[in-house]
Enzyme design. Structure first.
Site, mmCIF file in Angstrom:
data_model
loop_
_atom_site.group_PDB
_atom_site.id
_atom_site.type_symbol
_atom_site.label_atom_id
_atom_site.label_comp_id
_atom_site.label_asym_id
_atom_site.label_seq_id
_atom_site.Cartn_x
_atom_site.Cartn_y
_atom_site.Cartn_z
ATOM 1 C CG ASP A 158 36.807 34.044 33.622
ATOM 2 O OD1 ASP A 158 37.428 34.891 32.978
ATOM 3 O OD2 ASP A 158 37.356 33.383 34.547
ATOM 4 C CE LYS A 197 39.322 27.966 39.003
ATOM 5 N NZ LYS A 197 38.985 28.775 37.807
ATOM 6 N N GLY A 249 39.936 36.800 39.571
ATOM 7 C CA GLY A 249 41.353 36.879 39.952
ATOM 8 C C GLY A 249 42.176 35.956 39.090
ATOM 9 C CD GLU A 264 34.107 32.021 36.871
ATOM 10 O OE1 GLU A 264 33.820 31.890 38.093
ATOM 11 O OE2 GLU A 264 35.175 32.521 36.488
ATOM 12 C CB SER A 299 38.960 30.510 43.107
ATOM 13 O OG SER A 299 39.038 29.576 42.065
ATOM 14 C CE LYS A 337 36.226 30.586 40.213
ATOM 15 N NZ LYS A 337 36.514 31.815 39.454
HETATM 16 O O1 OSB Z 1 38.955 31.031 35.893
HETATM 17 O O2 OSB Z 1 38.794 32.432 37.456
HETATM 18 C C1 OSB Z 1 39.489 31.656 36.793
HETATM 19 C C2 OSB Z 1 43.010 31.483 38.295
HETATM 20 C C3 OSB Z 1 43.780 31.432 37.139
HETATM 21 C C4 OSB Z 1 43.144 31.418 35.926
HETATM 22 C C5 OSB Z 1 41.748 31.444 35.846
HETATM 23 C C6 OSB Z 1 40.977 31.521 36.991
HETATM 24 C C7 OSB Z 1 41.620 31.509 38.237
HETATM 25 C C8 OSB Z 1 40.913 31.493 39.512
HETATM 26 C C9 OSB Z 1 41.661 32.002 40.731
HETATM 27 O O3 OSB Z 1 39.801 31.033 39.663
HETATM 28 C C10 OSB Z 1 41.061 33.233 41.301
HETATM 29 C C11 OSB Z 1 42.000 33.901 42.281
HETATM 30 O O4 OSB Z 1 42.915 34.638 41.871
HETATM 31 O O5 OSB Z 1 41.801 33.692 43.482
HETATM 32 MG MG MG Z 2 36.912 31.643 35.775
#
Ligand code: OSB
Ligand code: MG
Length: 370
Positions: A240, A165, A292, A215, A137, A163
């Site tokens: 999510d 953000k 995660g 997502e 991510s 992924k």
């Molecule tokens: O939306 O998936 C999410 C991290 C903190 C809070 C929300 C999210 C995330 C991540 C990180 O996308 C995923 C990871 O732990 O690598």
């Molecule tokens: Mg997410």
């Protein structure tokens, strides 16, 4: 029979190797809440995935510390013996909500349960994989060149899915740039609930880049508008934040709110609830993957074990330890092998907490006899 004797809570602060920026904020250090339970001389570990503030979820490490100390602990004291960890959610049912607090304690119980049987957790969950496909991510970057450099580095490390953000103002341009440079990469985006109907033109633009999924574009607790959006786009919607239980997952699928589910055991209230979602997803032929929350080795290990189940068919937000921390509190660190994270084969979670490093990172702790 598992007879729990002691409960401990540790609040930790760990520096992240790089700031992690999402549509809801920036994190430079990871605040973690770890829970340990002791039973028959065996210690099991669980990690609470709540953040430092109520930005991703309304739960925080402080609300979880309070709920575990003042409400989960008395329920545990009143019911100390378990023949199986799935009995814990029944004991904790009088507490409404607080999924992340409950899940941390259930995780510790699963670890003990597997350690007492001297078997790796994945076997007891019904897993069927020796390694799980790793995705990464990628947080919001200061500019497009930094983003391209980051993605190039992760692809070179053999991550199976990238992924990105996104947030309003950082969406179509970064996706177009990454797609142009890496035409064959498995690519998805995560909005963390930053969009609304007024952004439909932007979402339609994103629909043109062959994304694996979008997502959580809309509100953190919405299902209905996601169902409506799903009918407007070719790209699958993955939920999510909105999926907070197996019941919500059923409602989402009934409404057509998503075609993919991101499972975070903490967000849905634990492993038992995750297994219910897994059964539902198999039945409805809905692909799952493991999300995660920048977990330490304890929480990451649990995610890896869960991701071995047959319904988890897409690459996960489970990355190598070094992508998050220079020094984790559990050993051994998770490493990438051919784009996969090997599943621990030792008893329980298969990782050991390093007490030196745990205590160095610890800002508060307390132990109770149950
Ligand atoms: O939306 O998936 C999410 C991290 C903190 C809070 C929300 C999210 C995330 C991540 C990180 O996308 C995923 C990871 O732990 O690598
Ligand atoms: Mg997410």
């Amino acid at each position: 029979m598992i007879r729990v004797e002691r409960l401990s809570i540790f609040l930790l602060e760990l520096p992240l190797v790089a700031p992690f920026v999402t549509s809801f904020g920036e994190e430079r250090t990871k605040q973690a809440l770890l829970v340990s339970l002791t039973a028959d001389g065996v210690m099991g570990w669980g990690e609470c995935v709540a953040g430092s503030g109520p930005w991703y979820s309304w739960e925080t490490v402080e609300t979880a510390r309070y709920i575990i100390s003042e409400h989960i602990r008395p329920l545990l004291s009143g019911h100390k013996t378990f023949s199986h960890p799935s009995e814990l959610p029944v004991v904790l049912a009088p507490i409404r909500g607080h999924a992340m607090a409950k899940a941390a304690v259930e995780g510790a119980l699963w670890d003990i349960y597997a350690r007492l049987q001297k078997r790796p957790l994945w076997q007891l969950l019904g897993g069927a994989r020796e390694a799980v496909p790793a995705g990464v991510s990628v947080g919001i970057q200061p500019d497009i060149p930094s983003l391209l450099a980051a993605v190039e580095g992760f692809l070179a490390e053999s991550y199976q899915r990238i992924k990105l953000k996104i947030k309003p103002g950082w969406d179509v341009e970064p996706v177009r740039a990454v797609r142009a440079r890496f035409p064959d990469a498995l690519l998805s985006v995560d909005a963390n609930a930053a969009y609304g109907w007024a952004d439909l033109p932007t979402l339609r633009e994103l629909d043109r880049y062959g994304l694996l999924m979008i997502e959580q574009p809309f509100s953190f607790d919405d299902l209905l508008e996601h169902a409506q959006l799903s009918r407007e786009l070719a790209t699958p919607i993955c939920l999510d934040e909105s999926i907070t239980s197996a019941r919500r997952a059923r409602e989402a699928l009934e409404l057509g709110a998503c075609r993919i589910i991101n499972v975070k055991q903490g967000r849905v209230g634990g492993v038992t609830e995750s297994l219910d979602i897994h059964a539902l997803a198999l039945d409805k032929k809905i692909p799952l993957w493991c999300g995660g929350m920048l977990e330490t080795g304890v929480g990451r290990a649990l995610n890896v074990h869960l991701a071995t189940l047959p319904g988890f068919t897409l690459p996960h937000d489970i990355s190598a330890t070094k992508r998050y921390f220079r020094e984790d509190i559990a050993d051994p660190p998770f490493e990438l092998k051919d784009g996969h994270i090997p599943v621990p084969q030792r008893p329980g979670l298969g990782v050991e907490v390093n007490w030196d490093r745990l205590l160095r990172a610890c800002t508060w702790s307390r132990t109770w006899k149950l």
